[in-house]
Design an enzyme around this catalytic site. Structure first.
Site, PDB file in Angstrom:
ATOM      1  N   SER A 146       0.839  -1.207   0.000  1.00  0.00           N
ATOM      2  CA  SER A 146       0.000   0.000   0.000  1.00  0.00           C
ATOM      3  C   SER A 146       0.868   1.249   0.000  1.00  0.00           C
ATOM      4  CB  SER A 146      -0.897   0.013   1.237  1.00  0.00           C
ATOM      5  OG  SER A 146      -1.438   1.308   1.406  1.00  0.00           O
ATOM      6  N   HIS A 195      -1.503  -1.529  -3.968  1.00  0.00           N
ATOM      7  CA  HIS A 195      -2.737  -1.135  -3.276  1.00  0.00           C
ATOM      8  C   HIS A 195      -2.751   0.384  -3.132  1.00  0.00           C
ATOM      9  CE1 HIS A 195      -6.182  -1.968  -0.658  1.00  0.00           C
ATOM     10  NE2 HIS A 195      -5.698  -1.045   0.162  1.00  0.00           N
ATOM     11  N   ASP A 232      -4.819   3.564  -1.737  1.00  0.00           N
ATOM     12  CA  ASP A 232      -5.854   3.956  -0.776  1.00  0.00           C
ATOM     13  C   ASP A 232      -6.334   5.375  -1.040  1.00  0.00           C
ATOM     14  OD1 ASP A 232      -6.052   1.697   1.097  1.00  0.00           O
ATOM     15  OD2 ASP A 232      -3.949   2.134   1.523  1.00  0.00           O
ATOM     16  N   MET A 270      -8.809   8.268   0.093  1.00  0.00           N
ATOM     17  CA  MET A 270      -9.596   8.663   1.274  1.00  0.00           C
ATOM     18  C   MET A 270     -10.165  10.055   1.080  1.00  0.00           C
ATOM     19  SD  MET A 270      -6.987   7.483   4.226  1.00  0.00           S
ATOM     20  CE  MET A 270      -6.459   5.796   4.427  1.00  0.00           C
ATOM     21  N   HIS A 322      -8.544   1.076  -3.590  1.00  0.00           N
ATOM     22  CA  HIS A 322      -9.430   0.915  -2.429  1.00  0.00           C
ATOM     23  C   HIS A 322     -10.060   2.271  -2.128  1.00  0.00           C
ATOM     24  CE1 HIS A 322      -9.545  -0.005   2.221  1.00  0.00           C
ATOM     25  NE2 HIS A 322     -10.759   0.098   1.695  1.00  0.00           N
ATOM     26  N   MET A 377     -12.026   4.573  -0.053  1.00  0.00           N
ATOM     27  CA  MET A 377     -12.636   4.863   1.254  1.00  0.00           C
ATOM     28  C   MET A 377     -13.318   6.214   1.113  1.00  0.00           C
ATOM     29  SD  MET A 377      -9.507   3.440   3.544  1.00  0.00           S
ATOM     30  CE  MET A 377      -8.449   3.439   2.122  1.00  0.00           C
ATOM     31  N   MET A 412     -11.503  -5.629   6.137  1.00  0.00           N
ATOM     32  CA  MET A 412     -10.605  -4.733   6.872  1.00  0.00           C
ATOM     33  C   MET A 412     -10.226  -5.418   8.190  1.00  0.00           C
ATOM     34  SD  MET A 412     -10.107  -2.081   4.986  1.00  0.00           S
ATOM     35  CE  MET A 412      -8.983  -1.368   6.206  1.00  0.00           C
ATOM     36  N   GLY A 427      -8.598   4.157   7.609  1.00  0.00           N
ATOM     37  CA  GLY A 427      -8.318   5.585   7.772  1.00  0.00           C
ATOM     38  C   GLY A 427      -6.849   5.900   7.960  1.00  0.00           C
ATOM     39  N   PHE A 428      -6.102   4.956   8.509  1.00  0.00           N
ATOM     40  CA  PHE A 428      -4.695   5.228   8.804  1.00  0.00           C
ATOM     41  C   PHE A 428      -3.852   3.976   8.611  1.00  0.00           C
ATOM     42  CE2 PHE A 428      -7.522   7.553  11.628  1.00  0.00           C
ATOM     43  CZ  PHE A 428      -7.180   8.866  11.336  1.00  0.00           C
ATOM     44  N   GLY A 429      -2.611   4.181   8.200  1.00  0.00           N
ATOM     45  CA  GLY A 429      -1.664   3.074   8.162  1.00  0.00           C
ATOM     46  C   GLY A 429      -1.087   2.860   9.556  1.00  0.00           C
ATOM     47  N   GLY A 430      -0.381   1.770   9.733  1.00  0.00           N
ATOM     48  CA  GLY A 430       0.375   1.551  10.967  1.00  0.00           C
ATOM     49  C   GLY A 430      -0.429   1.140  12.187  1.00  0.00           C
ATOM     50  N   ASP A 484      -6.601  -6.185   4.956  1.00  0.00           N
ATOM     51  CA  ASP A 484      -5.974  -4.865   4.918  1.00  0.00           C
ATOM     52  C   ASP A 484      -5.923  -4.259   6.318  1.00  0.00           C
ATOM     53  OD1 ASP A 484      -5.093  -2.343   4.271  1.00  0.00           O
ATOM     54  OD2 ASP A 484      -6.828  -1.800   3.037  1.00  0.00           O
ATOM     55  N   GLY A 485      -4.694  -4.063   6.804  1.00  0.00           N
ATOM     56  CA  GLY A 485      -4.501  -3.383   8.079  1.00  0.00           C
ATOM     57  C   GLY A 485      -3.747  -4.253   9.068  1.00  0.00           C
ATOM     58  N   GLY A 486      -2.564  -3.795   9.451  1.00  0.00           N
ATOM     59  CA  GLY A 486      -1.789  -4.513  10.475  1.00  0.00           C
ATOM     60  C   GLY A 486      -1.172  -5.806   9.987  1.00  0.00           C
ATOM     61  N   GLY A 507       1.238  -1.989   4.208  1.00  0.00           N
ATOM     62  CA  GLY A 507       1.722  -0.618   4.014  1.00  0.00           C
ATOM     63  C   GLY A 507       2.984  -0.387   4.802  1.00  0.00           C
ATOM     64  N   SER A 508       2.813  -0.162   6.113  1.00  0.00           N
ATOM     65  CA  SER A 508       3.983   0.170   6.938  1.00  0.00           C
ATOM     66  C   SER A 508       4.972  -0.992   7.041  1.00  0.00           C
ATOM     67  CB  SER A 508       3.534   0.625   8.331  1.00  0.00           C
ATOM     68  OG  SER A 508       2.642  -0.306   8.889  1.00  0.00           O
TER      69      SER A 508
HETATM   70  C1  DX5 Z   1      -6.022   1.736   6.025  1.00  0.00           C
HETATM   71  C2  DX5 Z   1      -5.707   1.462   4.575  1.00  0.00           C
HETATM   72  C3  DX5 Z   1      -4.596   0.494   4.439  1.00  0.00           C
HETATM   73  C4  DX5 Z   1      -3.263   0.931   5.007  1.00  0.00           C
HETATM   74  C5  DX5 Z   1      -2.671  -0.284   5.657  1.00  0.00           C
HETATM   75  O1  DX5 Z   1      -7.195   2.399   6.147  1.00  0.00           O
HETATM   76  O2  DX5 Z   1      -6.828   0.942   3.893  1.00  0.00           O
HETATM   77  O3  DX5 Z   1      -4.452   0.003   3.105  1.00  0.00           O
HETATM   78  O4  DX5 Z   1      -2.382   1.438   4.043  1.00  0.00           O
HETATM   79  O5  DX5 Z   1      -1.540   0.090   6.369  1.00  0.00           O
HETATM   80  P1  DX5 Z   1      -0.746  -0.909   7.323  1.00  0.00           P
HETATM   81  O6  DX5 Z   1      -0.353  -2.087   6.484  1.00  0.00           O
HETATM   82  O7  DX5 Z   1       0.378  -0.090   7.780  1.00  0.00           O
HETATM   83  O8  DX5 Z   1      -1.699  -1.325   8.445  1.00  0.00           O
HETATM   84 ZN    ZN Z   2      -6.492  -0.108   1.904  1.00  0.00          ZN
END
Ligand code: DX5
Ligand code: ZN
Length: 220
Positions: free
Chosen positions: A7, A32, A34, A36, A65, A67, A136, A141-144, A174-176, A196-197
């Site tokens: 991502s 990917h 994102d 938003m 994706h 959002m 999800m 809404g946020f990475g990490g 997606d996420g974590g 992502g992170s």
């Molecule tokens: C979060 C995004 C994700 C995000 C994942 O709302 O949809 O795609 O980039 O980030 P990580 O992999 O860091 O949780």
């Molecule tokens: Zn995403």
């Protein structure tokens, strides 16, 4: 097929092109992306102009994706910008069935995303219109953020439903998703992993390579 979908939300945009080429060389098949809108989720990220500008850099599948509230307004725009697949949130669509049809009419693959608290039953009447279901594993809404453990049972349940129906629909998570959590989502039945992170920032080639190696184990 097991797919890594890095991502770019977590990428350093000063060298985005280089990082995209690096994840492609590491074996990722999807990128990917994102989007938003500051309404469906609190943050604002980027939109069509960024997708258009990176489209010539790579042959990776652009996994967009959205959002975004009422995403039906933007399907043809994102397809034109270079999306290969467009995923919309069930929670953001008043007419989900119609939006999925719009995605196919635009000539791209369709995805439905569900937030962690949204039940699988919202999918009951659209299984035939979705090429991918995005579960999800954090609140979007946020990475990490850290993966929410309750979502593992949801992945398992969805894979059982798809198997019972004889469907080979992709399950994306997606996420974590990181080196220490990716096996738990794969064991539960996911086959497309957003990261992502865990990929961007620092040794992109090394980190993408490690996740890709784990996916390869499952492919065997
Ligand atoms: C979060 C995004 C994700 C995000 C994942 O709302 O949809 O795609 O980039 O980030 P990580 O992999 O860091 O949780
Ligand atoms: Zn995403």
């Amino acid at each position: 097929m097991y797919i890594l979908a890095p991502s770019i939300l977590s990428a350093d945009f000063r060298h985005l092109e280089e990082d995209i080429r690096t994840v492609e060389a590491a074996g990722a098949r999807y990128l990917h992306i994102d989007v938003m809108d500051g309404m469906f989720v609190p943050s604002i990220s980027f939109g069509q102009p960024v997708i258009e500008s990176i489209r010539p850099c790579t042959k990776l599948f652009f996994d967009v994706h959205l959002m975004v509230q009422n995403p039906g307004r933007y399907i043809s725009d994102f397809a034109r910008a270079g999306a290969d697949g467009i995923t919309v949130h069930a929670e953001a669509c008043t007419h989900l069935d119609r939006v999925l049809a719009q995605i196919h009419e635009a000539g791209v693959r369709s995805g439905v995303a569900l937030n962690p608290a949204t039940p699988l039953s919202v999918l009951d009447y659209v299984y035939d219109k979705a090429d991918m279901i995005l579960l999800m594993t954090v609140n979007p809404g946020f990475g990490g953020q850290q993966l929410i453990p309750a979502t593992l049972g949801k992945i398992r349940e969805l894979r059982e439903i798809l198997n019972r129906k004889g469907l080979r629909t992709d399950i994306e998570v997606d996420g974590g998703i990181k080196e220490h959590t990716i096996r738990s989502v794969l064991d539960a039945g996911a086959n497309v992993c957003v990261a992502g992170s865990a990929v961007f920032g620092g040794d992109v080639a090394g980190k993408a390579g490690q996740l890709q190696a784990i996916l390869q184990e499952y492919e065997a």
